[in-house]
Scaffold this motif. Structure first.
Motif, PDB file in Angstrom:
ATOM      1  N   PRO A 762     -61.375 -75.380  -2.698  1.00 33.94           N
ATOM      2  CA  PRO A 762     -61.216 -74.009  -3.203  1.00 33.94           C
ATOM      3  C   PRO A 762     -61.478 -73.929  -4.700  1.00 33.94           C
ATOM      4  N   VAL A 763     -62.158 -72.856  -5.104  1.00 33.33           N
ATOM      5  CA  VAL A 763     -62.447 -72.598  -6.512  1.00 33.33           C
ATOM      6  C   VAL A 763     -62.077 -71.151  -6.799  1.00 33.33           C
ATOM      7  N   ILE A 764     -61.334 -70.905  -7.890  1.00 29.95           N
ATOM      8  CA  ILE A 764     -61.001 -69.543  -8.308  1.00 29.95           C
ATOM      9  C   ILE A 764     -62.088 -69.083  -9.264  1.00 29.95           C
ATOM     10  N   THR A 765     -62.864 -68.110  -8.841  1.00 29.68           N
ATOM     11  CA  THR A 765     -63.916 -67.559  -9.684  1.00 29.68           C
ATOM     12  C   THR A 765     -64.146 -66.113  -9.282  1.00 29.68           C
ATOM     13  N   LYS A 766     -64.495 -65.276 -10.249  1.00 29.05           N
ATOM     14  CA  LYS A 766     -64.754 -63.854 -10.006  1.00 29.05           C
ATOM     15  C   LYS A 766     -63.549 -63.159  -9.386  1.00 29.05           C
ATOM     16  N   ASP A 767     -62.349 -63.586  -9.810  1.00 23.60           N
ATOM     17  CA  ASP A 767     -61.103 -63.024  -9.279  1.00 23.60           C
ATOM     18  C   ASP A 767     -60.936 -63.263  -7.790  1.00 23.60           C
ATOM     19  N   GLN A 768     -61.614 -64.270  -7.264  1.00 22.01           N
ATOM     20  CA  GLN A 768     -61.547 -64.556  -5.831  1.00 22.01           C
ATOM     21  C   GLN A 768     -61.407 -66.058  -5.618  1.00 22.01           C
ATOM     22  N   LYS A 769     -60.849 -66.406  -4.485  1.00 24.81           N
ATOM     23  CA  LYS A 769     -60.760 -67.811  -4.086  1.00 24.81           C
ATOM     24  C   LYS A 769     -61.889 -68.091  -3.105  1.00 24.81           C
ATOM     25  N   ARG A 770     -62.727 -69.036  -3.476  1.00 27.62           N
ATOM     26  CA  ARG A 770     -63.880 -69.364  -2.639  1.00 27.62           C
ATOM     27  C   ARG A 770     -63.882 -70.849  -2.341  1.00 27.62           C
ATOM     28  N   ASP A 771     -64.376 -71.199  -1.161  1.00 29.25           N
ATOM     29  CA  ASP A 771     -64.472 -72.594  -0.763  1.00 29.25           C
ATOM     30  C   ASP A 771     -65.898 -73.090  -0.975  1.00 29.25           C
ATOM     31  N   TYR A 772     -66.005 -74.192  -1.687  1.00 24.70           N
ATOM     32  CA  TYR A 772     -67.303 -74.801  -1.937  1.00 24.70           C
ATOM     33  C   TYR A 772     -67.315 -76.207  -1.343  1.00 24.70           C
ATOM     34  N   THR A 773     -68.474 -76.599  -0.834  1.00 23.26           N
ATOM     35  CA  THR A 773     -68.616 -77.994  -0.441  1.00 23.26           C
ATOM     36  C   THR A 773     -68.686 -78.836  -1.703  1.00 23.26           C
ATOM     37  N   PHE A 774     -68.458 -80.136  -1.538  1.00 25.42           N
ATOM     38  CA  PHE A 774     -68.408 -80.973  -2.720  1.00 25.42           C
ATOM     39  C   PHE A 774     -69.758 -81.061  -3.418  1.00 25.42           C
ATOM     40  N   ALA A 775     -70.836 -80.956  -2.654  1.00 25.41           N
ATOM     41  CA  ALA A 775     -72.161 -81.007  -3.269  1.00 25.41           C
ATOM     42  C   ALA A 775     -72.350 -79.835  -4.228  1.00 25.41           C
ATOM     43  N   ILE A 776     -71.906 -78.630  -3.797  1.00 20.48           N
ATOM     44  CA  ILE A 776     -72.011 -77.455  -4.665  1.00 20.48           C
ATOM     45  C   ILE A 776     -71.003 -77.556  -5.809  1.00 20.48           C
ATOM     46  N   TYR A 777     -69.856 -78.120  -5.497  1.00 20.37           N
ATOM     47  CA  TYR A 777     -68.788 -78.252  -6.490  1.00 20.37           C
ATOM     48  C   TYR A 777     -69.279 -78.998  -7.724  1.00 20.37           C
ATOM     49  N   GLN A 778     -70.137 -79.973  -7.516  1.00 17.37           N
ATOM     50  CA  GLN A 778     -70.639 -80.761  -8.633  1.00 17.37           C
ATOM     51  C   GLN A 778     -71.590 -79.965  -9.519  1.00 17.37           C
ATOM     52  N   LEU A 779     -72.127 -78.854  -8.981  1.00 15.95           N
ATOM     53  CA  LEU A 779     -73.040 -78.037  -9.762  1.00 15.95           C
ATOM     54  C   LEU A 779     -72.298 -77.030 -10.630  1.00 15.95           C
ATOM     55  N   LEU A 780     -70.990 -76.874 -10.426  1.00  8.27           N
ATOM     56  CA  LEU A 780     -70.206 -75.914 -11.194  1.00  8.27           C
ATOM     57  C   LEU A 780     -69.802 -76.527 -12.536  1.00  8.27           C
ATOM     58  N   VAL A 781     -69.990 -75.749 -13.596  1.00  4.82           N
ATOM     59  CA  VAL A 781     -69.535 -76.150 -14.929  1.00  4.82           C
ATOM     60  C   VAL A 781     -68.513 -75.097 -15.354  1.00  4.82           C
ATOM     61  N   VAL A 782     -67.244 -75.477 -15.334  1.00  8.20           N
ATOM     62  CA  VAL A 782     -66.157 -74.497 -15.417  1.00  8.20           C
ATOM     63  C   VAL A 782     -65.218 -74.849 -16.555  1.00  8.20           C
ATOM     64  N   LEU A 783     -64.846 -73.824 -17.312  1.00  6.23           N
ATOM     65  CA  LEU A 783     -63.780 -73.934 -18.310  1.00  6.23           C
ATOM     66  C   LEU A 783     -62.824 -72.770 -18.073  1.00  6.23           C
ATOM     67  N   ASP A 784     -61.666 -73.058 -17.523  1.00  2.00           N
ATOM     68  CA  ASP A 784     -60.685 -72.026 -17.173  1.00  2.00           C
ATOM     69  C   ASP A 784     -59.372 -72.347 -17.876  1.00  2.00           C
ATOM     70  N   LEU A 785     -59.062 -71.545 -18.905  1.00  7.10           N
ATOM     71  CA  LEU A 785     -57.827 -71.708 -19.679  1.00  7.10           C
ATOM     72  C   LEU A 785     -56.928 -70.487 -19.513  1.00  7.10           C
ATOM     73  N   SER A 786     -57.138 -69.697 -18.496  1.00  8.77           N
ATOM     74  CA  SER A 786     -56.468 -68.404 -18.337  1.00  8.77           C
ATOM     75  C   SER A 786     -54.980 -68.555 -18.055  1.00  8.77           C
ATOM     76  N   SER A 787     -54.261 -67.439 -18.318  1.00 12.71           N
ATOM     77  CA  SER A 787     -52.838 -67.319 -17.991  1.00 12.71           C
ATOM     78  C   SER A 787     -52.008 -68.439 -18.600  1.00 12.71           C
ATOM     79  N   ASN A 788     -52.189 -68.614 -19.902  1.00 13.04           N
ATOM     80  CA  ASN A 788     -51.340 -69.496 -20.693  1.00 13.04           C
ATOM     81  C   ASN A 788     -50.814 -68.693 -21.883  1.00 13.04           C
ATOM     82  N   SER A 789     -50.432 -69.361 -22.938  1.00 14.21           N
ATOM     83  CA  SER A 789     -49.943 -68.666 -24.139  1.00 14.21           C
ATOM     84  C   SER A 789     -50.774 -69.083 -25.340  1.00 14.21           C
ATOM     85  N   LEU A 790     -52.070 -69.170 -25.147  1.00 17.10           N
ATOM     86  CA  LEU A 790     -52.971 -69.565 -26.216  1.00 17.10           C
ATOM     87  C   LEU A 790     -53.142 -68.420 -27.208  1.00 17.10           C
ATOM     88  N   ALA A 791     -53.232 -68.767 -28.479  1.00 19.15           N
ATOM     89  CA  ALA A 791     -53.401 -67.769 -29.539  1.00 19.15           C
ATOM     90  C   ALA A 791     -54.596 -68.166 -30.409  1.00 19.15           C
TER      91      ALA A 791
END
Length: 976
Positions: A762-791
């Motif tokens: 499962p990958v959270i992207t576009k406000d949705q939960k989507r299932d990716y195979t591992f082959a596709i998973y390796q093509l994703l370049v993701v930086l998700d720092l959401s819902s923390n207390s970063l300033a």
């Protein structure tokens, strides 16, 4: 005459007595019963004592008569040992050879030097621990045959082998030091010409790259040579040295493959007209198929595999009438297979036994006349773009043993006539095509010797009578993504010889039968995942030999069974198994344990820490609780054989686990995938990750309770392309150093293939939960720092992460402007900056994000015009993207920027009105007092002022009175 006859008879009798009288030596006596020489028996026993023999190959080496021992042969005349054959015929999985003879310690026992009458010595396919070939072998002067191939020898091959002047057969092929990772090598072949009687020489995979004058002054001095094999010897330009005259007039077999030479057009061997076999595979040949082959009219075997040859077979080859094997696999032929086969010498159609064109960039249909090649036993044409139906003529190839047509575009219905006469067929691979229709038992009735069957990835349905008993006995049965169900195929019950069984995604909806676990108890690979099989798995599978068992994605119930002792990979994921994980697994060789998406409860048992060879562990999607396993408590100090040391992938997500970041990962230097998300882990993210886990590619820790700052050391994880720390309690600012993550600074265009897993993730992207195979998973370049207390602000350097496909910084306390160069992230598919405190305008560079399909900038303090662009205007939910930013204008928010600007200007005027009124009041008071003070000071001014006022009053009064009278007069005139 009588006396003469008696004399002749007596002489003959005396000669017979002399011939058959047993020879006696100082070493021992050979009896007429065939007992071996005692000194030679002692030498064999001494040799045996220096070896480890796990498979018991030398178990017969006991008793007095060594001539009766396995692998030993003595002369019937002299009693001396003349042949010693210790070849390991059970060797299949080099270099891991549990059945090999190996040395107990040190070098090989020199006791074999006693066997001075030995003519034949074969030590091949064993594992002699990387030791050098013993020099004492050169003292066996009577040797005619020496085979040391694939025997695990290492180091330099001794030049003393040149002393074996009677040698006719020498095989040194494939000796590899498994411990140091080096092939055996030869520096100088000066000793080779002394073997003048040599007929067979095989030094394949021996490093000859340093050998000088290897051909002209060495190999070319062996006039009796018939077989020369130098495959993979590191030979380069010397291979194609021009030699005007070759002494190898008797050469019949030449193997120069795997030497990667590109200058063979003028090589020395093209004039060897007596050659019967020519092997030039993987030699860097380019261009058209060499027409020089036409001179070699005796050729029976042509192997040109693995080159860059293009085009059709030259017409000049029409006189090669003795061909039996032609191999063109792994080239770039680029033509129709029918046209290519028409160029085969017609005089060889009845002699050709093998035709291989795998992965040769071929198109078109197999020719219908293929049935005329009546002696064809091997037809390999997989991994091309062949299409059309399977020719009926294939069914006429009664000598066919191997038919491999997988990975093409064949289509149509398979007919029973295509298989009826293939009684000798052993291997049938039609996988990865578009065949359709129903297969009945009549399709298989004539396949009497079938051992390997692969119909995977076709639209065929097997409707075979459940009571059918096949005549064949399969070893490999592969039906991945075929329609075998819904009932479990009963005919497999009789296939007790199966070693590999694959029934995944086969539409099976049945209880797995009890006979399954008995019939396939000797199989090594069992895969029935992706079906609807139900019922329980037997509680004890220890009787099974399988090292790979895949039962995932079914509906099995019950608990984890007791496992086979040799199990290496186990997949029970995505079932409805329940209960606690077993307290004891007893699987010391286990490398992959997949128990994800079941209903397991309780804690992770400490017994898992005993699985020191584990490479992949997936316990995700269960109901496991408690502190994560503390495997360091189970370790032997300073031991290299520890849990986690071989770990490549760890998934513990979607449980209820607690504790801190697992410390045992500090010894997982090869770890690439780590998912701890959706648990209740606490503490900070460790600074030691780059040092201890330098190859980490994917890190998911979202939805936990991690706190503290983002470690700046993460920058050193050069392979990290997926970082998800969303929904935690991370504080501080976004380190600018994150922009140095090298794997995110590169555009990924293909699957790297470092790991192959079946499950989707499962990958959270576009406000949705989507299932990716591992082959596709390796093509994703993701930086998700959401819902923390970063300033703080977004680092300007973030535009350097040009490989990003998903950037999510939402639900933080980030301020400042959105970086102007964010449009440099051209690969972005999803960008979410919502619920922050960003201000200023939206960068116009966003319109350059042509791959963008999801954008969310809502609930910030952004202002100004929304950038235009076809990609931005094509996004769904336009109002949602910008909502909560009252300062924005443009079509998506329904406010015209011109009206909006006027309103903004009016609002600015209203904002300035208090100061205007204050200034006017002050000015009025100051002016009034100035006039009053002036009139008080000047009497003449005062008199003039009042006279002016009186005059103005009189003028106004007269004008008003006249106007009023005039108005009244008009009013009266208009009255009725």
């Amino acid at each position: 005459m009588t006396k003469l006859a008696l004399l002749v008879r007596g002489t003959a009798l005396l000669i017979c007595l002399l011939i058959f009288q047993p020879s006696s030596t100082s070493h021992g006596q050979a009896s007429g019963s065939g007992a071996c020489i005692s000194s030679e028996r002692d030498a064999l026993l001494s040799f045996k004592a220096s070896l480890m023999d796990p498979a018991g190959h030398l178990s017969s080496w006991q008793g007095e008569d060594c001539c009766q021992w396995k692998g030993v042969r003595c002369s019937n005349r002299t009693g001396y040992l003349i042949k010693l054959n210790l070849r390991n015929t059970d060797m299949y999985d080099y270099p891991s050879r549990s059945s090999s003879l190996t040395l107990l310690a040190g070098e090989m026992s020199s006791s074999l030097a006693t066997l001075q009458h030995l003519r034949y010595l074969d030590l091949s396919c064993n594992d002699f621990n990387g030791t050098s070939i013993p020099v004492f072998l050169s003292s066996l002067k009577n040797l005619r045959y020496l085979n040391l191939s694939s025997a695990g020898f290492g180091g330099r091959i001794p030049s003393q082998l040149g002393n074996l002047s009677k040698l006719q057969y020498l095989d040194l092929c494939g000796n590899y030091d498994y411990y140091d990772g080096n092939w055996s090598y030869i520096v100088d072949l000066a000793w080779l010409p002394r073997l003048s009687l040599l007929r067979h020489l095989d030094m394949s995979r021996v490093d000859l790259s340093s050998a000088r004058d290897w051909f002209q002054r060495r190999v070319n001095m062996l006039p009796s040579l018939k077989v020369l094999r130098l495959s993979g010897c590191g030979l380069s330009s010397t291979m194609s040295a021009s030699v005007s005259l070759s002494n190898l007039t008797h050469l019949e077999v030449l193997d120069m493959s795997n030497n990667f030479d590109t200058s063979l057009k003028h090589a020395w061997f093209w004039n060897l007209t007596g050659l019967k076999e020519l092997h030039l595979g993987y030699s860097g040949l380019e261009g058209s198929i060499p027409s020089d082959l036409a001179n070699m009219t005796a050729l029976q075997v042509i192997d040109l595999s693995g080159n860059q040859l293009v085009g059709l077979i030259p017409e000049k080859l029409g006189n090669l009438c003795n061909l039996t094997r032609m191999r063109f696999s792994g080239n770039n032929i680029g033509s129709s297979i029918g046209e290519f086969m028409r160029r085969l010498p017609k005089c060889s159609w009845n002699t050709l036994q093998e035709f291989s064109v795998q992965d040769a960039n071929m198109i078109g249909n197999l020719p219908s006349w293929i049935g005329n090649m009546t002696n064809l036993s091997v037809l390999h044409a997989s991994e091309n773009m062949l299409s059309g139906p399977l020719p009926v003529g294939v069914g006429a190839l009664s000598n066919l043993k191997s038919l491999i047509l997988g990975n093409n575009n064949f289509s149509g219905v398979l007919l029973k006539e295509q298989f009826a006469n293939l009684g000798k067929l052993e291997l049938l691979d039609l996988s990865h095509n578009n065949f359709s229709g129903v297969l009945l038992k009549e399709h298989f009735t004539g396949l009497l010797n079938l051992k390997y069957l692969d119909f995977s990835y076709n639209s065929v349905r097997l409707a075979i009578n459940q009571k059918w008993v096949p005549a064949f006995r399969l070893k490999y049965a592969i039906f991945r993504s075929c329609q075998l169900g819904p009932r479990f195929p009963e005919w497999l019950k009789w296939q007790s010889d199966i070693d590999v069984l694959v029934l995944s995604n086969a539409n099976l909806d049945d209880v797995i039968p009890d006979w399954f676990w008995v019939t396939f108890s000797r199989a090594s690979f069992l895969q029935v995942s992706g079906n609807k099989l139900h019922g329980s798995i037997p509680s004890d599978l220890q009787h099974m030999s399988a090292d790979h068992i895949y039962l995932g994605s079914n509906m099995f119930t019950g608990q984890v069974p007791q496992l086979p002792i040799n199990i290496v990979r186990l997949n029970l994921s995505s079932n409805t198994l329940s209960g606690s994980l077993p307290s004891e697994l007893n699987a010391p060789l286990l490398e992959e344990l997949l128990l994800a998406n079941n209903q397991f409860i309780g804690t992770i048992p400490s017994s898992i820490c005993q699985l020191t060879k584990l490479k992949r562990l997936d316990l995700s999607g269960n109901q496991l609780t408690g502190d994560i396993m503390q495997c360091q408590k189970e370790l032997v100090p300073n031991s290299t054989d520890q849990f986690g040391s071989d770990m490549l992938s760890l998934a513990l997500n979607n449980n209820d686990l607690t504790g801190e970041f697992p410390k045992f990962l500090q010894r997982s230097s090869g770890l690439m995938f780590l998912d701890l998300s959706y648990n209740r882990f606490v503490g900070g993210l460790p600074e030691w990750l780059p040092e201890k886990v330098p190859h980490l590619k994917i890190l998911r820790v979202r939805s936990n309770m991690f706190n503290g700052h983002i470690p700046k050391s993460l920058t050193s994880l050069h392979d990290l392309h997926y970082l998800d720390i969303a929904h935690n309690k991370i504080t501080g600012s976004i380190p600018w150093s994150l922009s140095n993550l090298k794997a995110m600074m590169t555009v990924v265009s293909h699957d790297t293939g470092d790991y192959i897993y079946e499950e989707s993730i499962p990958v959270i992207t576009k406000d949705q939960k989507r299932d990716y195979t591992f082959a596709i998973y390796q093509l994703l370049v993701v930086l998700d720092l959401s819902s923390n207390s970063l300033a703080g602000q977004i680092p300007e350097e973030i535009h350097l992460l040009i490989g990003l496909t998903n950037l999510n910084l939402s639900n933080n306390h980030l301020t400042g402007a959105i970086p102007n160069k964010i449009g440099d992230l051209r690969q972005l598919d999803s960008l979410d900056l919502s619920f922050n405190e960003f201000s200023g305008s939206i960068p116009s560079s966003l319109s350059a994000l042509t791959y963008l399909s999801h954008l969310n900038l809502s609930y910030n303090n952004l202002s100004g015009a929304i950038p235009s662009g076809q990609q931005l205007q094509a996004l769904d939910n336009q109002m949602y993207i910008y909502i909560g930013n009252p300062g924005l204008c443009g079509d998506p928010v329904g406010r015209s920027c011109s009206t909006h600007d006027a309103e903004q200007s009016g609002l600015e005027d209203i904002d300035h009105m208090p100061s205007v009124y204050l200034a006017m009041s002050i000015g009025f008071v100051v002016g009034l007092w100035t006039v009053f003070c002036t009139m008080l000071m000047k009497r003449t001014w005062r008199a003039a002022f009042f006279q002016f006022v009186d005059m103005m009053y009189d003028m106004v009064y007269v004008q008003v009175a006249v106007r009023w009278a005039h108005v009244m007069e008009k009013t009266q005139d208009g009255a009725p």
